[in-house]
Design a protein around this motif. Structure first.
Motif, mmCIF file in Angstrom:
data_model
loop_
_atom_site.group_PDB
_atom_site.id
_atom_site.type_symbol
_atom_site.label_atom_id
_atom_site.label_comp_id
_atom_site.label_asym_id
_atom_site.label_seq_id
_atom_site.Cartn_x
_atom_site.Cartn_y
_atom_site.Cartn_z
ATOM 1 N N ARG A 1 0.828 -1.209 0.000
ATOM 2 C CA ARG A 1 0.000 0.000 0.000
ATOM 3 C C ARG A 1 0.865 1.263 0.000
ATOM 4 N NH1 ARG A 1 -5.219 -0.816 0.444
ATOM 5 N NH2 ARG A 1 -5.947 -2.913 1.015
ATOM 6 N N GLN A 2 0.307 2.331 -0.567
ATOM 7 C CA GLN A 2 1.044 3.588 -0.675
ATOM 8 C C GLN A 2 1.571 4.051 0.678
ATOM 9 O OE1 GLN A 2 -1.776 6.263 -2.488
ATOM 10 N NE2 GLN A 2 -1.291 5.611 -4.570
ATOM 11 N N THR A 3 0.720 4.019 1.691
ATOM 12 C CA THR A 3 1.128 4.509 3.018
ATOM 13 C C THR A 3 2.270 3.674 3.595
ATOM 14 O OG1 THR A 3 -0.678 3.191 3.967
ATOM 15 C CG2 THR A 3 -1.096 5.536 3.594
ATOM 16 N N ASP A 4 2.229 2.353 3.376
ATOM 17 C CA ASP A 4 3.295 1.490 3.879
ATOM 18 C C ASP A 4 4.605 1.763 3.146
ATOM 19 O OD1 ASP A 4 1.516 0.301 5.634
ATOM 20 O OD2 ASP A 4 1.005 -1.321 4.258
ATOM 21 N N LEU A 5 4.519 1.959 1.841
ATOM 22 C CA LEU A 5 5.715 2.207 1.045
ATOM 23 C C LEU A 5 6.353 3.546 1.422
ATOM 24 C CD1 LEU A 5 7.358 0.875 -1.162
ATOM 25 C CD2 LEU A 5 5.864 1.915 -2.863
ATOM 26 N N LEU A 6 5.529 4.564 1.589
ATOM 27 C CA LEU A 6 6.041 5.869 1.995
ATOM 28 C C LEU A 6 6.707 5.799 3.371
ATOM 29 C CD1 LEU A 6 3.086 8.081 0.757
ATOM 30 C CD2 LEU A 6 5.454 8.290 -0.013
ATOM 31 N N ARG A 7 6.074 5.094 4.299
ATOM 32 C CA ARG A 7 6.621 5.004 5.646
ATOM 33 C C ARG A 7 7.964 4.268 5.652
ATOM 34 N NH1 ARG A 7 3.113 2.030 7.694
ATOM 35 N NH2 ARG A 7 4.334 0.128 7.774
ATOM 36 N N GLU A 8 8.056 3.173 4.912
ATOM 37 C CA GLU A 8 9.279 2.378 4.934
ATOM 38 C C GLU A 8 10.435 3.057 4.212
ATOM 39 O OE1 GLU A 8 9.750 -1.668 4.981
ATOM 40 O OE2 GLU A 8 7.633 -2.164 4.845
ATOM 41 N N VAL A 9 10.128 3.799 3.157
ATOM 42 C CA VAL A 9 11.196 4.409 2.360
ATOM 43 C C VAL A 9 11.569 5.789 2.875
ATOM 44 C CG1 VAL A 9 11.847 5.220 0.053
ATOM 45 C CG2 VAL A 9 10.595 3.058 0.320
ATOM 46 N N TRP A 10 10.574 6.613 3.207
ATOM 47 C CA TRP A 10 10.850 7.993 3.624
ATOM 48 C C TRP A 10 10.676 8.228 5.120
ATOM 49 C CZ3 TRP A 10 8.944 7.167 -1.331
ATOM 50 C CH2 TRP A 10 9.706 7.725 -2.368
ATOM 51 N N GLY A 11 9.950 7.343 5.794
ATOM 52 C CA GLY A 11 9.780 7.497 7.218
ATOM 53 C C GLY A 11 8.390 7.996 7.595
ATOM 54 N N PRO A 12 8.077 8.005 8.895
ATOM 55 C CA PRO A 12 6.767 8.456 9.351
ATOM 56 C C PRO A 12 6.539 9.921 9.020
ATOM 57 C CG PRO A 12 8.276 8.216 11.196
ATOM 58 C CD PRO A 12 8.966 7.636 10.007
ATOM 59 N N GLY A 13 5.286 10.268 8.806
ATOM 60 C CA GLY A 13 4.955 11.640 8.479
ATOM 61 C C GLY A 13 4.866 11.914 6.992
ATOM 62 N N TYR A 14 5.095 10.882 6.173
ATOM 63 C CA TYR A 14 5.073 11.074 4.719
ATOM 64 C C TYR A 14 3.886 10.363 4.054
ATOM 65 C CZ TYR A 14 9.688 13.191 4.650
ATOM 66 O OH TYR A 14 10.744 14.045 4.834
ATOM 67 N N HIS A 15 2.868 10.014 4.814
ATOM 68 C CA HIS A 15 1.805 9.181 4.284
ATOM 69 C C HIS A 15 0.968 9.875 3.214
ATOM 70 C CE1 HIS A 15 0.157 11.424 7.678
ATOM 71 N NE2 HIS A 15 -1.021 11.344 7.101
ATOM 72 N N ARG A 16 1.083 11.200 3.121
ATOM 73 C CA ARG A 16 0.308 11.923 2.111
ATOM 74 C C ARG A 16 1.121 12.289 0.871
ATOM 75 N NH1 ARG A 16 -3.202 16.255 5.767
ATOM 76 N NH2 ARG A 16 -4.356 14.686 6.993
ATOM 77 N N GLU A 17 2.410 12.029 0.891
ATOM 78 C CA GLU A 17 3.272 12.454 -0.217
ATOM 79 C C GLU A 17 3.254 11.440 -1.362
ATOM 80 O OE1 GLU A 17 4.445 15.341 -0.201
ATOM 81 O OE2 GLU A 17 4.395 15.926 1.905
ATOM 82 N N THR A 18 2.081 11.153 -1.886
ATOM 83 C CA THR A 18 1.965 10.149 -2.941
ATOM 84 C C THR A 18 2.642 10.592 -4.235
ATOM 85 O OG1 THR A 18 -0.213 11.040 -3.519
ATOM 86 C CG2 THR A 18 -0.154 9.162 -2.011
#
Length: 226
Positions: A173-190
């Motif tokens: 999922r987008q939110t999981d990928l953002l969190r793992e690659v960029w870290g917490p707080g990036y869940h909206r940076e699709t």
């Protein structure tokens, strides 16, 4: 000791960065313009670069482009430019993160830790090689080939590949990928994902417009298909 190069034409900010980073055990080098930064890199490759875009001589985008042509060091852009287009351009050129000024020191330190944590895989881990059609992705040594030809991937692109290939065929999922690659707080940076997946397809897919391996589930996430 981890060596961080801070590049900015604001002497007060360079002083603040130096004090805070050294207090936390980092070795710090500074440069007030692009040419000086590239000279430091030529003499000693840093473990991470903090790069301002608004430099007085060579534009920070040009410095980023030159860095990415020869090195895979993590780069965090520090900029007063808030426009989405500026962020996308910097990320498209290979920046690992984009921090807008003014920023909190705690936030910046967290992003530095994330960038360093997601660096090359630890020495001593078993080799991990993913083969898919013409692709061969050596995640341990961070070497990629397509149809036998070497392909250069940035550190962030390697992190995306590592996460997506970890569970072949399964949706990430987008939110999981953002969190793992960029870290917490990036869940909206699709938009980060859109830019980086387009780059991965351009580099790794035989037909980027009709990808076989790095697939999009619109509005949901991505999956890697061997």
């Amino acid at each position: 000791m981890t060596f961080v190069l801070a590049v900015d034409d604001d002497p007060a900010l360079l002083r603040t960065l130096s004090i805070n980073l050294r207090a936390r055990g980092y070795e710090v080098g500074t440069a007030a313009d692009g040419r000086s930064a590239l000279q430091v890199v030529a003499e000693r490759m840093p473990d991470l670069v903090l790069l301002d875009l608004g430099l007085p001589d060579v534009d920070g985008v040009s410095v980023l482009r030159q860095l990415r042509s020869s090195a895979e060091v993590p780069v965090l852009v520090l900029s007063a430019r808030h426009a989405s287009d500026d962020k996308v351009e910097a990320l498209d050129l290979g920046a690992d993160d984009y921090v807008t000024k003014p920023f909190g020191m705690d936030e910046l330190l967290a992003r530095i830790r994330t960038a360093l944590r997601h660096g090359p895989l630890a020495v001593g881990t078993p080799p991990r090689v993913v083969a898919a059609g013409e692709l061969r992705l050596d995640l341990t040594d961070q070497r990629a080939t397509r149809a036998g030809a070497a392909v250069h991937l940035t550190p962030t692109e390697w992190r995306l590949v590592e996460v997506l290939t970890r569970t072949p065929g399964q949706l990430v999922r987008q939110t999981d990928l953002l969190r793992e690659v960029w870290g917490p707080g990036y869940h909206r940076e699709t938009n980060y994902l859109r830019v980086y997946l387009a780059n991965l397809r351009r580099k790794l897919e035989a037909e980027p417009g009709r990808p076989r391996h790095f697939l999009t589930e619109p509005g949901v996430g991505y999956r890697f298909v061997p």
